[in-house]
Write an enzyme that holds these catalytic residues in place. Sequence first.
Site, PDB file in Angstrom:
ATOM      1  N   ALA A  65      25.789   7.045  48.398  1.00 18.51           N
ATOM      2  CA  ALA A  65      26.064   5.666  48.009  1.00 18.51           C
ATOM      3  C   ALA A  65      25.083   4.741  48.716  1.00 18.51           C
ATOM      4  O   ALA A  65      24.584   5.066  49.796  1.00 18.51           O
ATOM      5  CB  ALA A  65      27.488   5.308  48.409  1.00 18.51           C
ATOM      6  N   GLY A 104      27.487  10.881  48.177  1.00 18.93           N
ATOM      7  CA  GLY A 104      27.687  10.756  46.734  1.00 18.93           C
ATOM      8  C   GLY A 104      26.687  11.578  45.933  1.00 18.93           C
ATOM      9  O   GLY A 104      26.978  12.016  44.814  1.00 18.93           O
ATOM     10  N   GLU A 107      28.189  14.816  45.790  1.00 19.02           N
ATOM     11  CA  GLU A 107      29.388  14.739  44.930  1.00 19.02           C
ATOM     12  C   GLU A 107      29.001  14.746  43.447  1.00 19.02           C
ATOM     13  O   GLU A 107      29.686  15.342  42.622  1.00 19.02           O
ATOM     14  CB  GLU A 107      30.208  13.495  45.280  1.00 19.02           C
ATOM     15  N   GLU A 127      29.555  11.352  55.175  1.00 18.44           N
ATOM     16  CA  GLU A 127      30.294  10.076  55.178  1.00 18.44           C
ATOM     17  C   GLU A 127      31.034   9.833  56.486  1.00 18.44           C
ATOM     18  O   GLU A 127      31.170   8.695  56.944  1.00 18.44           O
ATOM     19  CB  GLU A 127      31.300  10.051  54.022  1.00 18.44           C
TER      20      GLU A 127
HETATM   21  N1  COA Z   1      21.706   3.781  51.160  1.00 16.27           N
HETATM   22  C1  COA Z   1      20.807   2.807  51.315  1.00 16.27           C
HETATM   23  N2  COA Z   1      19.684   2.945  52.024  1.00 16.27           N
HETATM   24  C2  COA Z   1      19.477   4.142  52.588  1.00 16.27           C
HETATM   25  C3  COA Z   1      20.379   5.217  52.464  1.00 16.27           C
HETATM   26  C4  COA Z   1      21.532   5.002  51.688  1.00 16.27           C
HETATM   27  N3  COA Z   1      22.436   5.955  51.505  1.00 16.27           N
HETATM   28  N4  COA Z   1      19.897   6.271  53.148  1.00 16.27           N
HETATM   29  C5  COA Z   1      18.733   5.860  53.674  1.00 16.27           C
HETATM   30  N5  COA Z   1      18.485   4.594  53.341  1.00 16.27           N
HETATM   31  C6  COA Z   1      17.322   3.772  53.684  1.00 16.27           C
HETATM   32  C7  COA Z   1      17.235   3.523  55.192  1.00 16.27           C
HETATM   33  O1  COA Z   1      18.036   2.411  55.553  1.00 16.27           O
HETATM   34  C8  COA Z   1      15.756   3.258  55.352  1.00 16.27           C
HETATM   35  O2  COA Z   1      15.529   1.954  54.919  1.00 16.27           O
HETATM   36  P1  COA Z   1      14.444   1.037  55.650  1.00 16.27           P
HETATM   37  O3  COA Z   1      13.145   1.748  55.473  1.00 16.27           O
HETATM   38  O4  COA Z   1      14.530  -0.264  54.951  1.00 16.27           O
HETATM   39  O5  COA Z   1      14.858   0.969  57.085  1.00 16.27           O
HETATM   40  C9  COA Z   1      15.124   4.198  54.327  1.00 16.27           C
HETATM   41  O6  COA Z   1      16.160   4.518  53.394  1.00 16.27           O
HETATM   42  C10 COA Z   1      14.629   5.498  54.920  1.00 16.27           C
HETATM   43  O7  COA Z   1      15.668   6.064  55.695  1.00 16.27           O
HETATM   44  P2  COA Z   1      15.382   6.721  57.118  1.00 16.27           P
HETATM   45  O8  COA Z   1      16.687   7.127  57.683  1.00 16.27           O
HETATM   46  O9  COA Z   1      14.535   5.825  57.922  1.00 16.27           O
HETATM   47  O10 COA Z   1      14.510   7.986  56.674  1.00 16.27           O
HETATM   48  P3  COA Z   1      14.652   9.495  57.061  1.00 16.27           P
HETATM   49  O11 COA Z   1      13.696  10.197  56.206  1.00 16.27           O
HETATM   50  O12 COA Z   1      14.593   9.657  58.536  1.00 16.27           O
HETATM   51  O13 COA Z   1      16.153   9.951  56.644  1.00 16.27           O
HETATM   52  C11 COA Z   1      18.077  10.242  55.230  1.00 16.27           C
HETATM   53  C12 COA Z   1      16.558   9.930  55.304  1.00 16.27           C
HETATM   54  C13 COA Z   1      18.501  10.057  53.803  1.00 16.27           C
HETATM   55  C14 COA Z   1      18.350  11.680  55.699  1.00 16.27           C
HETATM   56  C15 COA Z   1      18.846   9.277  56.161  1.00 16.27           C
HETATM   57  O14 COA Z   1      18.441   7.960  55.874  1.00 16.27           O
HETATM   58  C16 COA Z   1      20.332   9.345  56.011  1.00 16.27           C
HETATM   59  O15 COA Z   1      20.973  10.172  56.631  1.00 16.27           O
HETATM   60  N6  COA Z   1      20.894   8.428  55.183  1.00 16.27           N
HETATM   61  C17 COA Z   1      22.322   8.295  55.068  1.00 16.27           C
HETATM   62  C18 COA Z   1      22.908   9.281  54.113  1.00 16.27           C
HETATM   63  C19 COA Z   1      24.391   9.042  53.980  1.00 16.27           C
HETATM   64  O16 COA Z   1      25.093   8.888  54.937  1.00 16.27           O
HETATM   65  N7  COA Z   1      24.862   9.020  52.746  1.00 16.27           N
HETATM   66  C20 COA Z   1      26.231   8.766  52.484  1.00 16.27           C
HETATM   67  C21 COA Z   1      26.424   7.316  52.286  1.00 16.27           C
HETATM   68  S1  COA Z   1      28.116   6.922  52.075  1.00 16.27           S
END
Ligand code: COA
Length: 704
Positions: A65, A104, A107, A127
């Site tokens: 999400a 998501g 999911e 999450e």
């Molecule tokens: N929603 C919105 N933005 C997201 C996102 C999400 N689910 N996941 C990552 N981003 C954004 C980050 O805020 C960052 O934005 P910025 O460049 O403006 O700061 C950008 O994507 C890159 O993320 P970053 O964490 O810096 O890169 P990474 O390659 O180290 O890691 C992920 C990528 C996806 C593994 C990590 O961002 C992550 O764990 N995201 C959360 C996933 C999550 O919890 N999903 C469930 C949501 S309910």
Amino acid sequence: MELSQLVVQTCLDGVVLLRVSNPPVNAISTGVRRALLDAVEQADTDSAIRAIVITGAGKSFMAGADIRELGLPALPPSLPDLCNRIENCAKPVIAAMHGVALGGGLEIALSCHYRLAAEGVKLGLPEVLLGLMPGAGGTQRLPRLIGVESALALMLSGRHVLAKEALSLGIIDRHVLLGDAAAAGVQYAHELLNAGAGVRRSRDAEGLKDHAAAQALLDEARHVLAKKSRHLFSPHKIVEAVQSALGMAFSEGLTQERAAFLSCLQSPQCEAFTHAFLAERAVSKAPETPGAPPLPVMAVGIVGGGLMGAGIAVSAIDAGLCVRMVEQDDKAAARGLANVEKVFAGQVSKGRITQAGMDSALKRFSVSTDYQSLKDVDLAIEAVFEDMNVKKMVFERLNLTCKPEAVLATNTSYLDIDEIARTVSRPERVIGLHFFSPANIMPLLEIVVAGKTDAQTVSTAFEFAKKLRKVPVRAGVCDGFIGNRVLAVYRAAADHMMEDGASPYQIDRALRDFGFAMGPYQVADLAGGDIGWATRKRRAANRDPNARYVQIPDRLCERGWFGQKTGRGYYLYPQGSRTGEEDPQVLAIIDEERRRVGIEPKRFTDGEIVRRYLAAMINEGANVVFDGIALRPLDVDVTFLHGYGFPRFRGGPMKYADTIGLGKVLADINEFSVADPLFWKPSALLVDLVGRRAGFATLNNALS
Ligand code: COA
């Protein structure tokens, strides 16, 4: 963005490929949900299409999400509706995953009928790390697919699994070792069609058939959570939701899951965790970086091979860098080498690396007594004794030896970096890199920007932090920078309470109950009382004679009771034990001190202990922002989350202050200041914000 750009469709030979495209990580925003639902519906009703493949454009499948939309009113279609629609398709739907498929994203994949993943994929339901739970059927489909034990383990830890493990767990059907996930997905679709395979819904999978075994696992999970996650909200909701999966029809389970998800979404913990996530990303970007590309750092010099120098060395070696250490004589050099080897040997004995891994890591490391060995390093870090004259001498040597463009960093915890910078001919290259002990483990790195530090030096330091996988926080020069400056104040507040009547054990307990991993006196025993004692002596000459000074810590240090390393401090550590026992002699010393200064001990409630401790922390945090030492309140939060054990589910001290209301914090400070107006001076920033009915959050947006 146009909906058609968020999901790009290509169709060939009856198989439609739906490619979600929402850079950088294909977060499932409202637009993505809408576009994907439209595309799936269209494909399901189009008689020319026989199978649907869902994939992601760019580096990822979908990262879940859209976190930035979490606090906003939800707009249709909801993610559960999208997932149900996908699962209800009358023709096979295949998820073709690469990069990350998280939350998501997974999911959506679980509601597809078949799943494949490319090498390097990371799958997970993280999450819980945002104070949330899977809310689009994840808690219902995953246990049916892979059983309660594995499903709970994934959802309660939030950990990522790679393709190989996902295949063995049964999350995916196919692991694509080479090539592109989308192409493999299309090929898989054709194979399924040729084999006459129809739809296959996760809701019908039989992972919960052994009801009694599943129930026993759920009971066990409840038991563990009650002990280990008593402060947390969402893990308990995850277990409840899986209980529904076990005891209810699928659709009822979905309803229960949704209700539980919404309660998590509306919880202060979700807000706090999300704040922490976004704050961590905000701090990693220095304002200087866009205009000043970092210098390459391949070789690092470290002066000083004590525990701190060795920890920094290990951290840099682990990051693949070459490290050259300098010590003052052969004996110290041998000790430096031994310290580094000891850390690696510890990792080998814990099974974290192999002996061969250690041997190859140590090939990137050398120790010398000759500063000339640092002549080619890109970055030199001084990690010697915390004494201004010693540090100045080291910097003079570094200035003479290191190449002109090399960055010269100090690991001082308190000292004036501007003064250190004055000893060199290139003050623009001088910066503070304040690691926390043990430096190879603790994630925080305060990057202290001195008056003359140039932008390229700052961006080089941030790039270096990234290589070391540290969490960088930009700080300005003052005594203690962000963390230790604030620590000095709240630790003083704790000492005041100790002298006024609370025992150190009650204080520690109250703060653990608040959520800290350890209380301040446990921390003092772990860190070693001698360090704080030396700092107090250094500051004694400048201390305001009217300020309250509690001597109890000095009384312990005078006896050589420095904490764990001496077997006793505030606690007793019999036979090298690491869990302390309460010490009646310490209580007697405290009583004696109270009598000496004429204090009649009073009773504190745990609530009052927390109020005073946090008020002191928040007030000094506000001062640190007001003085420009921290860029924003969120920088203070990240400092405390990663360097001082502040409970993440509360988001950091400044976020916590916003949660309880700044008016309340100010009222507390005003109340406490009646007895001690010198100590309890409300921060001008706090007063200003309360006057404007604003929160710290309003100051976070400027740079993030
Ligand atoms: N929603 C919105 N933005 C997201 C996102 C999400 N689910 N996941 C990552 N981003 C954004 C980050 O805020 C960052 O934005 P910025 O460049 O403006 O700061 C950008 O994507 C890159 O993320 P970053 O964490 O810096 O890169 P990474 O390659 O180290 O890691 C992920 C990528 C996806 C593994 C990590 O961002 C992550 O764990 N995201 C959360 C996933 C999550 O919890 N999903 C469930 C949501 S309910």
